[in-house]
Design a protein around this motif. Sequence first.
Motif, PDB file in Angstrom:
ATOM      1  N   ALA A 174      22.535  16.818  10.473  1.00 30.93           N
ATOM      2  CA  ALA A 174      21.688  16.057  11.791  1.00 30.93           C
ATOM      3  C   ALA A 174      20.563  14.354  10.945  1.00 30.93           C
ATOM      4  N   LEU A 175      21.173  14.319  10.309  1.00 32.67           N
ATOM      5  CA  LEU A 175      20.334  13.229   9.812  1.00 32.67           C
ATOM      6  C   LEU A 175      21.617  11.763   9.689  1.00 32.67           C
ATOM      7  N   CYS A 176      20.887  10.957  10.044  1.00 35.32           N
ATOM      8  CA  CYS A 176      21.471   9.850  10.225  1.00 35.32           C
ATOM      9  C   CYS A 176      21.570   8.981   9.010  1.00 35.32           C
ATOM     10  N   SER A 197       0.761  -0.878  -0.183  1.00 34.89           N
ATOM     11  CA  SER A 197       0.309  -0.250   0.288  1.00 34.89           C
ATOM     12  C   SER A 197       0.814   1.691   0.087  1.00 34.89           C
ATOM     13  N   TYR A 198       2.090   1.282  -0.352  1.00 34.85           N
ATOM     14  CA  TYR A 198       3.322   2.236  -0.540  1.00 34.85           C
ATOM     15  C   TYR A 198       3.017   3.163  -0.695  1.00 34.85           C
ATOM     16  N   GLY A 199       2.000   3.239  -2.385  1.00 35.25           N
ATOM     17  CA  GLY A 199       1.580   4.100  -2.842  1.00 35.25           C
ATOM     18  C   GLY A 199       0.802   5.459  -2.337  1.00 35.25           C
ATOM     19  N   VAL A 203       9.851  21.157   5.450  1.00 34.56           N
ATOM     20  CA  VAL A 203      10.901  22.066   6.107  1.00 34.56           C
ATOM     21  C   VAL A 203      11.526  22.956   5.042  1.00 34.56           C
ATOM     22  N   ALA A 204      11.712  21.956   3.804  1.00 31.42           N
ATOM     23  CA  ALA A 204      12.706  22.647   2.658  1.00 31.42           C
ATOM     24  C   ALA A 204      11.859  23.294   1.940  1.00 31.42           C
ATOM     25  N   MET A 205      10.939  23.145   1.743  1.00 31.91           N
ATOM     26  CA  MET A 205      10.633  24.538   0.924  1.00 31.91           C
ATOM     27  C   MET A 205      10.234  26.013   1.873  1.00 31.91           C
ATOM     28  N   SER A 235      24.366  13.167  -2.149  1.00 36.41           N
ATOM     29  CA  SER A 235      23.566  13.283  -3.632  1.00 36.41           C
ATOM     30  C   SER A 235      22.393  12.726  -3.229  1.00 36.41           C
ATOM     31  N   ALA A 236      21.935  12.998  -2.355  1.00 38.09           N
ATOM     32  CA  ALA A 236      20.576  12.497  -2.625  1.00 38.09           C
ATOM     33  C   ALA A 236      19.947  13.967  -1.126  1.00 38.09           C
ATOM     34  N   ASN A 237      20.429  13.677  -0.692  1.00 33.85           N
ATOM     35  CA  ASN A 237      20.341  15.622  -0.071  1.00 33.85           C
ATOM     36  C   ASN A 237      19.689  16.823  -0.193  1.00 33.85           C
ATOM     37  N   TRP A 287      16.195  11.057  11.594  1.00 35.12           N
ATOM     38  CA  TRP A 287      15.611  10.726  10.097  1.00 35.12           C
ATOM     39  C   TRP A 287      14.259  12.064  10.111  1.00 35.12           C
ATOM     40  N   MET A 288      14.001  11.850   9.365  1.00 37.26           N
ATOM     41  CA  MET A 288      12.548  12.749   8.700  1.00 37.26           C
ATOM     42  C   MET A 288      11.301  11.903   7.995  1.00 37.26           C
ATOM     43  N   HIS A 289      10.267  12.038   7.758  1.00 33.25           N
ATOM     44  CA  HIS A 289       9.826  11.731   6.739  1.00 33.25           C
ATOM     45  C   HIS A 289      10.015  12.435   5.476  1.00 33.25           C
ATOM     46  N   GLU A 295      10.935   5.465  -5.990  1.00 34.10           N
ATOM     47  CA  GLU A 295      12.090   6.096  -4.762  1.00 34.10           C
ATOM     48  C   GLU A 295      13.080   5.071  -5.479  1.00 34.10           C
ATOM     49  N   LEU A 296      13.987   4.061  -5.910  1.00 31.57           N
ATOM     50  CA  LEU A 296      15.538   3.340  -6.097  1.00 31.57           C
ATOM     51  C   LEU A 296      15.248   4.192  -6.384  1.00 31.57           C
ATOM     52  N   ILE A 297      14.541   4.129  -8.220  1.00 35.08           N
ATOM     53  CA  ILE A 297      15.096   4.839  -8.906  1.00 35.08           C
ATOM     54  C   ILE A 297      15.587   6.332  -8.688  1.00 35.08           C
ATOM     55  N   TRP A 298      14.940   7.283  -8.019  1.00 32.79           N
ATOM     56  CA  TRP A 298      15.431   8.504  -7.345  1.00 32.79           C
ATOM     57  C   TRP A 298      16.712   8.298  -6.836  1.00 32.79           C
ATOM     58  N   ARG A 299      16.856   7.530  -6.530  1.00 32.92           N
ATOM     59  CA  ARG A 299      18.402   6.887  -5.437  1.00 32.92           C
ATOM     60  C   ARG A 299      19.444   7.483  -6.688  1.00 32.92           C
ATOM     61  N   GLU A 300      19.121   6.504  -7.707  1.00 27.51           N
ATOM     62  CA  GLU A 300      20.494   5.966  -8.530  1.00 27.51           C
ATOM     63  C   GLU A 300      20.548   7.739  -9.924  1.00 27.51           C
ATOM     64  N   PHE A 301      19.497   8.274  -9.491  1.00 28.30           N
ATOM     65  CA  PHE A 301      19.219   9.660 -10.529  1.00 28.30           C
ATOM     66  C   PHE A 301      19.400  11.075 -10.118  1.00 28.30           C
ATOM     67  N   TYR A 302      19.865  11.060  -9.115  1.00 27.07           N
ATOM     68  CA  TYR A 302      20.293  11.642  -7.984  1.00 27.07           C
ATOM     69  C   TYR A 302      22.360  11.316  -7.448  1.00 27.07           C
ATOM     70  N   PHE A 303      22.415  10.313  -8.352  1.00 25.97           N
ATOM     71  CA  PHE A 303      23.976  10.319  -7.791  1.00 25.97           C
ATOM     72  C   PHE A 303      24.511  10.665  -9.577  1.00 25.97           C
ATOM     73  N   SER A 308       9.326   2.600   3.648  1.00 24.58           N
ATOM     74  CA  SER A 308      10.811   1.085   4.546  1.00 24.58           C
ATOM     75  C   SER A 308      11.095   1.862   5.816  1.00 24.58           C
ATOM     76  N   ARG A 309      12.062   3.108   5.518  1.00 27.11           N
ATOM     77  CA  ARG A 309      12.827   3.424   6.743  1.00 27.11           C
ATOM     78  C   ARG A 309      14.430   2.396   6.229  1.00 27.11           C
ATOM     79  N   LEU A 310      14.994   2.688   5.552  1.00 28.45           N
ATOM     80  CA  LEU A 310      15.792   2.184   5.281  1.00 28.45           C
ATOM     81  C   LEU A 310      17.063   3.188   3.982  1.00 28.45           C
ATOM     82  N   SER A 311      16.829   3.919   4.715  1.00 25.83           N
ATOM     83  CA  SER A 311      17.709   5.598   4.065  1.00 25.83           C
ATOM     84  C   SER A 311      18.601   4.989   4.932  1.00 25.83           C
ATOM     85  N   PRO A 312      18.616   5.131   6.413  1.00 26.09           N
ATOM     86  CA  PRO A 312      20.539   5.074   6.718  1.00 26.09           C
ATOM     87  C   PRO A 312      20.856   3.245   6.394  1.00 26.09           C
TER      88      PRO A 312
HETATM   89  C1  LIG Z   1      14.677  17.727   1.383  1.00 18.68           C
HETATM   90  C2  LIG Z   1      15.201  16.523   1.065  1.00 18.68           C
HETATM   91  C3  LIG Z   1      16.662  15.944   1.877  1.00 18.68           C
HETATM   92  C4  LIG Z   1      16.458  14.793   1.019  1.00 18.68           C
HETATM   93  N1  LIG Z   1      17.622  14.207   2.039  1.00 18.68           N
HETATM   94  C5  LIG Z   1      17.993  12.974   1.553  1.00 18.68           C
HETATM   95  C6  LIG Z   1      19.307  12.461   2.057  1.00 18.68           C
HETATM   96  O1  LIG Z   1      20.129  12.929   3.062  1.00 18.68           O
HETATM   97  N2  LIG Z   1      19.518  11.001   2.327  1.00 18.68           N
HETATM   98  C7  LIG Z   1      18.874   9.990   1.903  1.00 18.68           C
HETATM   99  O2  LIG Z   1      18.319   9.087   2.659  1.00 18.68           O
HETATM  100  N3  LIG Z   1      17.371  10.935   1.349  1.00 18.68           N
HETATM  101  C8  LIG Z   1      17.289  11.938   1.625  1.00 18.68           C
HETATM  102  N4  LIG Z   1      15.907  12.342   0.585  1.00 18.68           N
HETATM  103  C9  LIG Z   1      14.923  11.547  -0.026  1.00 18.68           C
HETATM  104  C10 LIG Z   1      14.086  10.421   1.401  1.00 18.68           C
HETATM  105  O3  LIG Z   1      13.047  12.037   2.101  1.00 18.68           O
HETATM  106  C11 LIG Z   1      14.315   9.522   1.921  1.00 18.68           C
HETATM  107  O4  LIG Z   1      15.600   8.889   1.305  1.00 18.68           O
HETATM  108  C12 LIG Z   1      13.530   9.041   2.365  1.00 18.68           C
HETATM  109  O5  LIG Z   1      12.702  10.205   3.073  1.00 18.68           O
HETATM  110  C13 LIG Z   1      13.656   7.555   3.221  1.00 18.68           C
HETATM  111  O6  LIG Z   1      12.630   6.918   3.891  1.00 18.68           O
HETATM  112  P1  LIG Z   1      11.963   5.820   3.172  1.00 18.68           P
HETATM  113  O7  LIG Z   1      13.704   4.221   3.950  1.00 18.68           O
HETATM  114  O8  LIG Z   1      11.545   5.428   4.585  1.00 18.68           O
HETATM  115  O9  LIG Z   1      12.664   5.732   2.540  1.00 18.68           O
HETATM  116  P2  LIG Z   1      11.062   4.794   1.248  1.00 18.68           P
HETATM  117  O10 LIG Z   1       9.980   5.698   0.441  1.00 18.68           O
HETATM  118  O11 LIG Z   1      10.700   3.771   1.896  1.00 18.68           O
HETATM  119  O12 LIG Z   1      12.685   4.992  -0.228  1.00 18.68           O
HETATM  120  C14 LIG Z   1      13.903   3.398  -0.566  1.00 18.68           C
HETATM  121  C15 LIG Z   1      14.304   3.990  -0.743  1.00 18.68           C
HETATM  122  O13 LIG Z   1      14.477   4.904  -1.430  1.00 18.68           O
HETATM  123  C16 LIG Z   1      15.621   6.111  -1.818  1.00 18.68           C
HETATM  124  N5  LIG Z   1      14.485   7.406  -1.642  1.00 18.68           N
HETATM  125  C17 LIG Z   1      13.192   7.215  -1.200  1.00 18.68           C
HETATM  126  N6  LIG Z   1      13.439   8.828  -2.307  1.00 18.68           N
HETATM  127  C18 LIG Z   1      13.812   9.324  -2.501  1.00 18.68           C
HETATM  128  C19 LIG Z   1      14.839  10.304  -2.640  1.00 18.68           C
HETATM  129  N7  LIG Z   1      13.713  11.622  -2.769  1.00 18.68           N
HETATM  130  N8  LIG Z   1      15.504  10.889  -3.306  1.00 18.68           N
HETATM  131  C20 LIG Z   1      16.344  10.357  -3.100  1.00 18.68           C
HETATM  132  N9  LIG Z   1      16.266   8.559  -2.945  1.00 18.68           N
HETATM  133  C21 LIG Z   1      15.255   8.755  -3.049  1.00 18.68           C
HETATM  134  C22 LIG Z   1      16.475   6.366  -0.542  1.00 18.68           C
HETATM  135  O14 LIG Z   1      17.480   5.263  -0.209  1.00 18.68           O
HETATM  136  C23 LIG Z   1      14.780   5.311   0.824  1.00 18.68           C
HETATM  137  O15 LIG Z   1      15.483   4.725   1.570  1.00 18.68           O
HETATM  138  C24 LIG Z   1      15.844  13.835   1.128  1.00 18.68           C
HETATM  139  C25 LIG Z   1      14.603  14.489   0.360  1.00 18.68           C
HETATM  140  C26 LIG Z   1      14.356  15.957  -0.040  1.00 18.68           C
HETATM  141  C27 LIG Z   1      13.040  16.454  -0.282  1.00 18.68           C
END
Ligand SMILES: Cc1cc2nc3c(=O)[nH]c(=O)nc-3n(C[C@H](O)[C@H](O)[C@H](O)COP(=O)(O)OP(=O)(O)OC[C@H]3O[C@@H](n4cnc5c(N)ncnc54)[C@H](O)[C@@H]3O)c2cc1C
Length: 478
Positions: free
Chosen positions: A367-369, A218-220, A345-347, A374-376, A336-338, A273-281, A232-236
């Motif tokens: 502040a983030l773990c 039900s992610y979408g 908060v960035a806007m 790239s993503a930030n 961590w932040m959603h 979202e995984l593709i966004w991650r690679e896009f920013y790399f 997923s909270r897998l970002s760190p």
């Molecule tokens: C201002 C701002 C700053 C951010 N800084 C970071 C950061 O420092 N590190 C970071 O990992 N993500 C960052 N993000 C992207 C995103 O907010 C987090 O990856 C996400 O909230 C992590 O939660 P999750 O693991 O539950 O994500 P899920 O929704 O479960 O997504 C799975 C994975 O996809 C990747 N992902 C998801 N959304 C994005 C996105 N928009 N851009 C790139 N990758 C994404 C992450 O690796 C994430 O763990 C940022 C977004 C914004 C708007």
Amino acid sequence: MKRVVFWFRRDLRLSDNVGLHEAGRAAEAVVPVFVFDTRILSREDIGGPCVAFMLECLDSLSKNLEAIGSRLIFRHGDPLVEIPKLVRETGAEAVFWNRDYEPDAIARDRAMEERGKAQGFETRHFKDTVFHEAGELRTGAGRPYVVFTPYARAWRGRPKEPIRPAFKKPCPGVGKIASWPRPSLQKLGFSSRAETPRGGEKIARGMLRRFMAGAVGSYGERRDYPAIDGTSRLSPHLRFGTISGRTVFWSAEKARAEAKPSERDDIDTFVGELIWREFYFQILAEFPHVARGAFRSEYDALGWENDARLFAAWRDGRTGYPIVDAAMRQLNQTGWMHNRLRMIVAMFLTKDLLCDWRWGEGYFMRALCDGDMSANNGGWQWSAGTGTDAAPYFRIFAPVSQSQKFDHGGDFIRRFVPELAGLSADEIHAPWQTVPTRLKSLGYPEPIVDHKDRRLRALKMYKAAKSVSAQLRGSIPR
Ligand SMILES: Cc1cc2nc3c(=O)[nH]c(=O)nc-3n(C[C@H](O)[C@H](O)[C@H](O)COP(=O)(O)OP(=O)(O)OC[C@H]3O[C@@H](n4cnc5c(N)ncnc54)[C@H](O)[C@@H]3O)c2cc1C
């Protein structure tokens, strides 16, 4: 080869680790090392929560290596000195690592290759962090993608590498190699007030399993609501590599194959979202100037007001806008932040407080773990409207409507802004309007700015930057 040094960096795992797997195939013994890089640790954008999480991951990696008859060697200093020293001490013939795409890391890795040539050891590096790195996906005109949708289409259309088997090779004699004791957070010069999540491969795999068995379906629909555990909270873990992007992707593919048709779009959204991650790399690797300034150079001329007092209120979660404050307090308390809140908060910082996005970018990194350049950087430039596929500058989130929409019942705000816990869903989003006389007794501030006014000011500021840039272009002699 008899011995290879494997240099761990942002890939703190034994399973599906390309460089480590290749080291195991190439050599009779692999010497695993992690260097506490003093240059990185002294950077301003490195903060306690990230380092605390990394130390946990290193502990777990050490245990996992010991369980297979090896050991993680720690060194401290400049890797360009420490790694060649380890090569000499162990008689290794080569150093293997996985590639990193930050500009400083690229420069350091090139220098390591030069050291190898000069000192007579081989260096080999591998693609591990992403499926497709910069240069692999190109537009029809042969250029890097700067717009996400066509990039994602190209990304999805390419075959995907499989997962590598877990590394299991013991390293005889590793106990005799000198190692720095695993330092504490304080010894490294950091502290963290945040209760950061637990690190390590086992934890990451458990989180992935639970997510794929539940929330991904039900992610979408649920991912935008910070009060719900919908992501997923897998970002760190992806940041420090306790799980690979490949493992997450293939696990999503498996879930899709087994999912009800109604869940498949949700799983696709997650893969997006995984593709966004690679896009920013790839953006960072192709356009390293984004690490310092706007992707679109016209926005380097933005006349930010940069009021330090407003910035401090934002940082501390005392802006008087409950959703912004709850989000910043979540960041400060948990590291961590959603994602929805990161955008809000960035806007708010850039378009309501008119502070330079780089101030926010830097604070987030500290502040983030999961702080990842790239993503930030991509997220900040998207929110500020200065980036590749950015929200246009005139798209400005209204914090109260965002709050009403994404934290409808106010549950998230109540969790992080206890002063407002007694307010109803109707009252909580804009208390200065709904309960103005109670603000003082609740100990909650009045809004530090008026959104309507600031929105107009922001539009003026962006328009001015665009016209300065147009004039500059016009004045260049042809
Ligand atoms: C201002 C701002 C700053 C951010 N800084 C970071 C950061 O420092 N590190 C970071 O990992 N993500 C960052 N993000 C992207 C995103 O907010 C987090 O990856 C996400 O909230 C992590 O939660 P999750 O693991 O539950 O994500 P899920 O929704 O479960 O997504 C799975 C994975 O996809 C990747 N992902 C998801 N959304 C994005 C996105 N928009 N851009 C790139 N990758 C994404 C992450 O690796 C994430 O763990 C940022 C977004 C914004 C708007």
